[in-house]
Write a protein that holds these residues in place. Structure first.
Motif, PDB file in Angstrom:
ATOM      1  N   GLY A 194      63.812  14.534 -37.249  1.00  0.00           N
ATOM      2  CA  GLY A 194      64.475  13.443 -37.975  1.00  0.00           C
ATOM      3  C   GLY A 194      66.039  13.549 -37.787  1.00  0.00           C
ATOM      4  N   PHE A 195      66.573  13.896 -38.736  1.00  0.00           N
ATOM      5  CA  PHE A 195      68.348  14.193 -38.523  1.00  0.00           C
ATOM      6  C   PHE A 195      68.548  15.416 -38.354  1.00  0.00           C
ATOM      7  CE2 PHE A 195      70.122   9.932 -40.593  1.00  0.00           C
ATOM      8  CZ  PHE A 195      69.532   9.195 -39.706  1.00  0.00           C
ATOM      9  N   GLY A 196      67.757  16.338 -38.334  1.00  0.00           N
ATOM     10  CA  GLY A 196      68.012  17.690 -37.998  1.00  0.00           C
ATOM     11  C   GLY A 196      68.586  18.681 -39.062  1.00  0.00           C
ATOM     12  N   GLU A 197      68.585  18.190 -40.321  1.00  0.00           N
ATOM     13  CA  GLU A 197      69.194  18.970 -41.367  1.00  0.00           C
ATOM     14  C   GLU A 197      68.681  19.961 -41.645  1.00  0.00           C
ATOM     15  OE1 GLU A 197      69.865  16.446 -44.662  1.00  0.00           O
ATOM     16  OE2 GLU A 197      71.287  15.170 -43.781  1.00  0.00           O
ATOM     17  N   ASP A 198      67.153  20.208 -41.523  1.00  0.00           N
ATOM     18  CA  ASP A 198      66.540  21.392 -41.735  1.00  0.00           C
ATOM     19  C   ASP A 198      66.725  22.431 -40.552  1.00  0.00           C
ATOM     20  OD1 ASP A 198      65.377  20.819 -44.308  1.00  0.00           O
ATOM     21  OD2 ASP A 198      63.802  19.850 -43.415  1.00  0.00           O
ATOM     22  N   SER A 199      66.816  21.983 -39.359  1.00  0.00           N
ATOM     23  CA  SER A 199      67.025  22.616 -38.223  1.00  0.00           C
ATOM     24  C   SER A 199      68.362  23.425 -38.126  1.00  0.00           C
ATOM     25  CB  SER A 199      66.913  21.858 -36.853  1.00  0.00           C
ATOM     26  OG  SER A 199      65.709  21.383 -36.449  1.00  0.00           O
TER      27      SER A 199
END
Length: 223
Positions: free
Chosen positions: A72-77
């Motif tokens: 997705g937008f990579g926030e958890d990454s």
């Protein structure tokens, strides 16, 4: 027209460059991937209390690698990278990938985000094939993170209006069993699965542990 623009237009949307960054728009609303709002959560005292960080903790492992199969937008990454992981992110939608790449580029020039962003690597394409390719090339993750989109989430009243733009692009997980099987096949020591707090198990896989918040939970399969 590049592929990302084609995928956006096929959904009735456009990708446009703005002074703030690349934006997805339907003509009335726009959505930009940006990590500035995440900065307070990256402070060490706060970060270590994040449910995802607790669920994915790699005890006694230096330089752990995580695969985020549904970036997705990579926030958890970003949370995983700030916690010490090198994160290989997979996003199959080219328009979303373009927004994510733009966010990473801006984060790289922000001293508050640059260290974490340097440990986030974007791969555009199917994660099932992509994870297998990385493992074949010698990159074996400590953890695989799964946050698949499910049909029941698309109508949630909790989804902010502008984020509904993403639902025109993202498709619900077509085969949760195949996604979980691909995660298992990497040889990871942990698979961390994000679910609605009262949602069903992914592919009926019984977790070794669960970390529950008010709205979401993280199911951990440990091997």
């Amino acid at each position: 027209m590049n592929r990302s623009q084609e995928e956006a237009r096929a959904a009735g949307l456009q990708l446009v460059q703005t002074p703030e960054g690349l934006a997805l728009t339907d003509g009335t609303m726009q959505l930009i991937a940006d990590y500035a709002h995440m900065i307070p959560r990256l402070k060490q005292g706060v970060l270590q209390r994040e449910l995802l960080v607790r669920a994915a903790r790699a005890r006694g492992v230096e330089h752990p690698v995580a695969f985020d199969a549904t970036a997705g937008f990579g926030e958890d990454s970003l949370l995983l990278a700030a916690a010490g992981y090198t994160v290989e992110m997979f996003e199959c939608n080219s328009a979303i990938s373009a927004l994510l790449a733009d966010a990473l580029e801006r984060a790289a020039s922000d001293p508050r985000l640059s260290e974490a962003a340097a440990h986030m690597h974007l791969h555009v394409g199917d994660s099932i094939a992509g994870m297998a390719e990385l493992v074949a090339a010698g990159t074996v993750p400590y953890a695989v993170y799964l946050d698949p989109m499910f049909p029941g989430r698309t109508k949630s009243a909790s989804v902010k209006k502008k984020f509904q733009l993403l639902h025109h692009l993202e498709q619900p997980c077509a085969d949760e069993a195949a996604l979980l099987a691909a995660a298992r096949a990497t040889g990871a020591r942990k698979i961390v699965i994000k679910r609605p707090v009262k949602g069903p198990l992914l592919a009926d896989a019984k977790p070794s542990a669960q970390f529950k918040g008010k709205a979401v939970r993280y199911d951990v399969l440990a091997f």
